[in-house]
Design an enzyme around this catalytic site. Structure first.
Site: not given
Ligand code: NAD
Ligand code: UDP
Length: 309
Positions: A10, A143
């Protein structure tokens, strides 16, 4: 160290993997490629200290590791609302499976939690002591409540089994390599501005967010993971400078030199009106302070998007 990154393909996961691989750790990335792409891992895929495994965290896994970063969960409202049951399963079952793995390995485990814990907050800025204002049955609940249950699981595994946990509450983070179709506000506005398409503001644009650059965030996650024993968080990681969506649109237009019109769309259900982290705990315990301000940070995603569209 041998480090497992769940959600490695991700946006945040791939930046984290790059940083850990470059410091010489042995890194195993797992992902089910729901919102992630193998192409995000291009820079590390030939490195001898990195390997990728296609794995869904709702299923248990057996592997020997010293550290686990749990980022496996779709983060964009568009994507998590498309598959809400899969989203809450990823949070709850994923946390249980990875906490079990941490317990077996005596590994330290970090949860990528979120400012969504606070829901539509009644106080601002939000300190970690605030319990939040979340609608448990709304369209964001898969979420928000999934992440809240994950925090519960992390602290229960700590209290019941002594698992070494760290919990980060991440506020809106942006930067290069966001998926062009991610649907979150910064990537939408940058893409729309570069294409001179209308910039889509949901509601009247007076709602606020505080935007953190990915480089600052990754630095914070690694500092938290390596923070002294006995500090578990939860700790807010975000940039406390707050902007309305109208302000964001105007800055993006200015930096891209775009002719885009502003177009108003209905506000999605339960959209939080404000979000601004109180980061005094991170400043005190992690000596962490975001360095990259919005205008400077936006330039990095603008030039990345220019090269990809
Ligand atoms: P993203 O969607 O780019 O990355 C999430 C990754 O998790 C993806 O590669 C997806 O394929 C993978 N994934 C989803 N479900 C899965 C599963 N069941 N098994 C294995 N892999 C799975 O989002 P991001 O922005 O990189 O966020 C990463 C983490 O950080 C997430 O947990 C998100 O909740 C947390 N987060 C991000 C933000 C932000 O602003 N970017 C803010 C708060 C929290
Ligand atoms: N938003 C917007 N236009 C868009 C996408 C999002 O005005 O094209 C708004 C959205 O309604 C929210 C804010 O921008 O108020 C941040 O949305 P995002 O999806 O990035 O993340 P959230 O913080 O809501 O999880």
């Amino acid at each position: 160290m041998k480090i497992l990154v769940a959600g490695a393909a991700g946006f945040l996961g791939s930046h984290l993997v790059e940083s850990l691989v470059s410091t010489g750790h042995e890194v195993i990335g797992i992902d089910n490629l729901y919102t992630g792409y193998l192409s995000n891992l291009q820079r590390v895929q030939t490195k001898p200290n990195f390997r990728f495994q296609n794995h869904d965290v709702i299923n248990p896994l057996e592997i020997n590791v010293d550290r686990i970063f749990n980022l496996a969960c779709p983060a964009s409202p568009v994507h998590y609302q498309k598959h809400p049951v899969q989203t809450i399963k990823a949070s709850i079952m994923g946390s249980i499976n990875l906490l079990e793995l941490a317990n077996k390995n005596h590994a330290r485990i970090l949860q990528a939690s979120t400012s969504e814990i606070y829901g539509d907050p009644n106080i601002s800025p939000q300190p970690e002591s605030y319990w939040g204002n979340v609608n448990p049955i709304g369209i964001r609940a898969c979420y928000d409540e999934g992440k809240r249950a994950s925090e519960t699981l992390f602290f229960d595994y700590y209290r019941q089994y002594g698992v070494d946990i760290k919990v980060a509450r991440i506020f809106n983070t942006y930067g290069p390599r966001m998926d062009l179709q991610d649907g979150r506000v910064v990537s939408n506005f940058v893409l729309q501005a570069l294409r001179n398409d209308p910039i889509t503001i949901y509601g009247d644009g007076s709602q606020t967010r505080s935007f953190c650059h990915v480089n600052d965030l990754i630095d914070g996650l690694i500092k938290l993971m390596e923070s002294e024993d006995g500090f578990h968080g939860p700790v807010n990681l975000g940039n406390p400078v707050e902007f309305t969506m109208l302000e964001l649109a105007s800055i993006v237009k200015e930096l891209t030199g775009s002719n885009s019109e502003i177009e108003f769309h209905p506000l999605p259900g339960d959209d939080p009106k404000q979000r601004k982290p109180d980061i005094s705990l991170a400043q005190e315990r992690l000596k962490w302070n975001p360095q990259i301000q919005l205008r400077e940070g936006l330039k990095t995603i603008i030039s990345d998007f220019k090269s990809r569209i």
